[in-house]
Design an enzyme around this catalytic site. Structure first.
Site, PDB file in Angstrom:
ATOM      1  CE  LYS A  51      -4.473  -1.164   0.190  1.00  0.00           C
ATOM      2  NZ  LYS A  51      -5.497  -0.603  -0.699  1.00  0.00           N
ATOM      3  CB  SER A 305      -0.941  -8.201  -0.908  1.00  0.00           C
ATOM      4  OG  SER A 305      -1.876  -8.849  -0.063  1.00  0.00           O
TER       5      SER A 305
END
Length: 504
Positions: A51, A305
């Site tokens: 992110k 992720s």
């Protein structure tokens, strides 16, 4: 459209805050699945998640006036940390609105990066509403988590790195999908430069907003969203990501909570990284793709992720791993209530390993046992075991995919009530915050009795609760109207065989 995004990705300013992460070989998985499997290690970013790429690239595009106003976001985790780090690097004031149920480890991580944390509401939408209020009051600049071209371009650098790190043929890249920013960025870059490579999105089965949108031909809002993988628990795919994905994604695979847990274990065994459940979604989809298509000797890439998980959640993940790998069968078996019946049952089981056995005397000449048995992956061995038991005249109910059985029944003690009575059974998700139980109780009318209650902490933002309710017959028609007014997700379990056999 793709050419414009490729240019933005090539120009993206991410490496002032983010790292180029390695593409790690997964030798054990590769051998097991007869393919060359690689894992893109976004868990190694400074904030343990991809992110930071999108957040920093978006901030780099802001005007001096927008930066001077300060930035704000609503987030329960990874976007919050990515934005906090980006703001710290640029010397910009950051405010993060987080739901009150956000685990303290994530709140402290954001504060440690210098951002101001405002806790508001029990869910993301409530936090977002409060962020909008603060924007109106103070003029902050909003940094979206996924629905923005600059954010998408920042996330797209993951795809750019994969193609540079592995220039040889690739069958498919598996990408976790929440709001769609990462998937859109990777799809834009990969499909423009290497259209032969499949880009496949992976979503939790109970939070499959991209699949729903593709099926409908337009963005839709899911009525309910599962929160087991909170990093991808989004009710509607982003508008900008969907404009890319609707034409350039090669498919969507949905996976269960158990399959995600098994993938967490797989990643750990090959890399020693402890992925969060949303971080393991892509690998769970990769495994399913291999099983369903039968491909061999291909190169398959998945993205880990993120690794922002609570330590106390690992126990629950470990419990579900065997089920996710289809290595354990959970069965309800009826045996005669007489001395020696358990020994006879074990004789029928034979050399198989019994992983769990729960029984408490109730009444009558039959006993219901809750048993876990080790089986071979794939489902065929489980079916053979059930047939073996039924051939020996043991009635069997397969509870392997029964959420009530896995979350509650296997942990309940005490057995069935001595005397039968009317009871309605419901399963709830309660926010993990002070006063949640009292809120539930305060909504129950006088004259309603709680006859059973089971709660177990899973280290997540929401707790799972199993409740038995006794109420006057004339109130039955109003029951779910009252439950709706509480605002917690719930499922009726009165007719669930796990409840009927072991607690009713």
């Amino acid at each position: 459209m793709l050419e414009a995004y490729v240019k933005k990705i090539l120009q993206a300013r991410v490496y002032e805050a983010a790292s180029e992460t390695p593409l790690s070989a997964a030798p054990m998985l590769s051998k097991r699945f007869n393919n060359q499997i690689w894992i893109k290690r976004e868990d190694l970013q400074p904030v343990f998640s991809f992110k930071v790429r999108g957040a920093y690239n978006k901030m780099a595009s802001l005007t001096p006036e927008q930066k001077a106003a300060g930035v704000i976001a609503a987030s329960a985790g990874n976007h919050a940390q990515g934005l906090a780090l980006s703001a710290k690097k640029m010397g910009v004031k950051a405010t993060i609105v987080m739901p009150c149920i956000t685990p303290d480890i994530k709140v402290q991580a954001v504060r440690a990066l210098g951002a101001e944390v405002v806790l508001s509401g029990d869910a993301f939408n409530e936090a977002l509403d409060h962020a909008r209020t603060l924007i109106a009051q103070h003029g902050y600049t909003y940094i979206p988590p996924y629905d923005d071209p600059d954010v998408i371009a920042g996330q797209g650098t993951v795809g750019m790195e994969i193609l540079r790190q592995h220039p040889d043929p690739i069958e498919a890249i598996f990408v976790p999908v929440g709001g769609g920013g990462l998937a859109a960025g990777i799809a834009a870059y990969v499909k423009y430069l290497r259209p032969d490579i499949k880009v496949i999105g992976v979503e939790p089965a109970d939070a499959a907003c991209l699949k729903a949108a593709l099926d409908a031909g337009e963005r839709v809002v899911l009525p309910q969203v599962g929160i087991f993988a909170e990093g991808v628990a989004v009710s509607q795919i982003g508008e900008t990501p969907f404009s890319i994905l609707k034409d350039h994604i090669d498919g969507v695979i949905t996976v269960s909570a158990d399959e995600m847990c098994a993938a967490v274990k797989d990643i750990f065994e090959d890399t020693r990284a402890v992925a969060e459940t949303s971080g393991a979604v892509a690998l769970a989809g990769l495994k399913k793709y291999v099983q369903e298509t039968g491909v061999t000797d291909r190169t398959l890439v998945c993205i880990n992720s993120g690794a922002n998980t609570n330590f106390d959640r690992l126990q629950h993940i470990a419990e579900r791993t065997e089920l996710g790998e289809q290595r354990e069968a959970i069965l309800a078996v009826t045996i005669p209530e007489r001395p020696g019946s358990f020994k006879q049952f074990c004789t029928v089981i034979g050399e198989r390993m019994v992983t769990e056995f729960n029984y408490r005397y109730a009444k009558g000449d039959k006993a219901h046992i809750f048993v876990g048995v080790r089986v071979q992956p794939g489902g065929e061995d489980r079916a053979a075991l059930i047939q073996q038991l039924e051939s020996a005249d043991y009635p069997v109910e397969d509870l392997t995919d029964n959420e009530l059985a896995k979350l509650h029944i296997r942990h309940l003690g005490g057995g069935r009530a001595l005397h039968s009575f009317e009871e309605e059974a419901y399963r709830f998700e309660f926010p993990e915050r002070p006063g949640a139980l009292m809120r539930f109780l305060s909504y129950l009318p006088e004259g309603w009795n709680i006859s059973m209650f089971h709660y177990r902490n899973h280290g997540a933002a929401y707790g799972r609760v199993f409740v038995g309710l006794q109420l006057p017959r004339e109130d039955l028609s109003q029951l779910e109207e009252h439950l709706d007014s509480i605002g917690y997700r719930y499922w009726k379990e009165t007719d669930n065989p796990a409840y009927r056999l072991f607690t009713a």
